[in-house]
Design a protein around this motif. Structure first.
Motif, mmCIF file in Angstrom:
data_model
loop_
_atom_site.group_PDB
_atom_site.id
_atom_site.type_symbol
_atom_site.label_atom_id
_atom_site.label_comp_id
_atom_site.label_asym_id
_atom_site.label_seq_id
_atom_site.Cartn_x
_atom_site.Cartn_y
_atom_site.Cartn_z
ATOM 1 N N ARG A 159 -8.361 5.446 14.314
ATOM 2 C CA ARG A 159 -8.972 6.418 15.233
ATOM 3 C C ARG A 159 -10.180 5.819 15.937
ATOM 4 N NH1 ARG A 159 -8.690 12.643 13.941
ATOM 5 N NH2 ARG A 159 -6.450 12.825 13.666
ATOM 6 N N THR A 160 -10.975 5.061 15.220
ATOM 7 C CA THR A 160 -12.132 4.396 15.836
ATOM 8 C C THR A 160 -11.664 3.441 16.925
ATOM 9 O OG1 THR A 160 -13.423 4.604 13.805
ATOM 10 C CG2 THR A 160 -14.126 2.915 15.378
ATOM 11 N N GLU A 161 -10.621 2.689 16.639
ATOM 12 C CA GLU A 161 -10.086 1.724 17.601
ATOM 13 C C GLU A 161 -9.589 2.413 18.873
ATOM 14 O OE1 GLU A 161 -6.202 -1.067 17.629
ATOM 15 O OE2 GLU A 161 -7.557 -1.359 15.922
ATOM 16 N N VAL A 162 -8.830 3.488 18.738
ATOM 17 C CA VAL A 162 -8.298 4.140 19.932
ATOM 18 C C VAL A 162 -9.401 4.846 20.718
ATOM 19 C CG1 VAL A 162 -5.948 4.314 19.043
ATOM 20 C CG2 VAL A 162 -7.511 6.255 18.731
ATOM 21 N N MET A 163 -10.423 5.359 20.025
ATOM 22 C CA MET A 163 -11.566 5.968 20.721
ATOM 23 C C MET A 163 -12.294 4.912 21.554
ATOM 24 S SD MET A 163 -12.074 9.275 20.249
ATOM 25 C CE MET A 163 -13.830 9.468 20.540
ATOM 26 N N GLY B 114 -1.604 12.875 -7.764
ATOM 27 C CA GLY B 114 -2.516 13.604 -6.891
ATOM 28 C C GLY B 114 -3.778 12.830 -6.598
ATOM 29 N N GLY B 115 -4.527 13.303 -5.630
ATOM 30 C CA GLY B 115 -5.783 12.665 -5.249
ATOM 31 C C GLY B 115 -5.694 12.018 -3.886
ATOM 32 N N GLU B 116 -6.852 11.591 -3.422
ATOM 33 C CA GLU B 116 -6.946 10.968 -2.102
ATOM 34 C C GLU B 116 -6.327 9.578 -2.113
ATOM 35 O OE1 GLU B 116 -10.214 9.688 1.290
ATOM 36 O OE2 GLU B 116 -10.915 10.380 -0.659
ATOM 37 N N SER C 150 0.840 -1.200 0.000
ATOM 38 C CA SER C 150 0.000 0.000 0.000
ATOM 39 C C SER C 150 0.871 1.245 0.000
ATOM 40 C CB SER C 150 -0.971 0.008 1.174
ATOM 41 O OG SER C 150 -0.292 0.088 2.394
ATOM 42 N N GLN C 151 2.047 1.187 0.635
ATOM 43 C CA GLN C 151 2.977 2.312 0.584
ATOM 44 C C GLN C 151 3.440 2.565 -0.841
ATOM 45 O OE1 GLN C 151 2.654 4.112 3.588
ATOM 46 N NE2 GLN C 151 4.733 4.592 3.026
ATOM 47 N N MET D 12 -5.111 4.553 2.646
ATOM 48 C CA MET D 12 -4.470 5.174 3.807
ATOM 49 C C MET D 12 -5.524 5.907 4.649
ATOM 50 S SD MET D 12 -1.341 4.346 3.486
ATOM 51 C CE MET D 12 0.123 5.289 3.698
ATOM 52 N N THR D 13 -6.474 6.566 3.986
ATOM 53 C CA THR D 13 -7.543 7.258 4.706
ATOM 54 C C THR D 13 -8.360 6.265 5.515
ATOM 55 O OG1 THR D 13 -7.680 8.993 3.032
ATOM 56 C CG2 THR D 13 -9.604 8.705 4.446
ATOM 57 N N GLN D 14 -8.730 5.139 4.912
ATOM 58 C CA GLN D 14 -9.530 4.131 5.623
ATOM 59 C C GLN D 14 -8.759 3.550 6.800
ATOM 60 O OE1 GLN D 14 -12.851 3.484 5.050
ATOM 61 N NE2 GLN D 14 -12.587 2.498 7.035
ATOM 62 N N ASN D 15 -7.458 3.356 6.631
ATOM 63 C CA ASN D 15 -6.630 2.843 7.721
ATOM 64 C C ASN D 15 -6.617 3.829 8.890
ATOM 65 O OD1 ASN D 15 -4.847 1.120 9.086
ATOM 66 N ND2 ASN D 15 -3.062 2.147 8.226
#
Length: 121
Positions: free
Chosen positions: A58-62, A44-46, A33-34, A50-53
């Motif tokens: 963040r969901t996991e740590v919350m 360019g572009g999203e 993925s890297q 990486m965004t989903q990861n």
């Protein structure tokens, strides 16, 4: 659980501070993925993978932070923050932290929020 980035909860009374709580994860980067992200960054572009990861992390740590707050007897978290740091070239640490508190609604608006969150009043 009510989680806010502010230091107080308007319409709520904080009865007790349960202490600092945090959720932490360390993630390694997938070499493939890297490589794909490197190619994508050329045009360019999203970087959707990486965004989903990052969203998952963040969901996991919350969730971990909220569970620690529950374990300490808290029903809300104030002053919540995220922190990230790189560890070496392939690991990323993601942390959510804040202060667990016991809080109760004292205004009509706060009572409605509490009901929506499933608080037992």
């Amino acid at each position: 659980m009510l989680v806010v980035t502010t230091n107080d909860l308007p319409g709520w009374e904080i009865d007790r501070v349960c202490g600092e709580v945090m959720g932490l994860t360390v993630r390694s980067r997938n070499a493939f993925s890297q490589l794909g992200a490197g190619f994508k960054s050329l045009v360019g572009g999203e970087l959707k993978g990486m965004t989903q990861n990052l969203v998952n992390s963040r969901t996991e740590v919350m969730e971990r932070m909220m569970q620690e707050a529950r374990n300490r007897g808290g029903n809300a978290i104030v002053a919540m923050r995220f922190d990230t740091s790189e560890m070496g070239d392939v690991w990323t640490e993601i942390c959510a932290y804040g202060t667990a508190v016991v809080a109760w609604p004292v205004t009509d608006g706060a009572h409605e929020t509490a009901r929506q969150l499933g608080y037992q009043l």
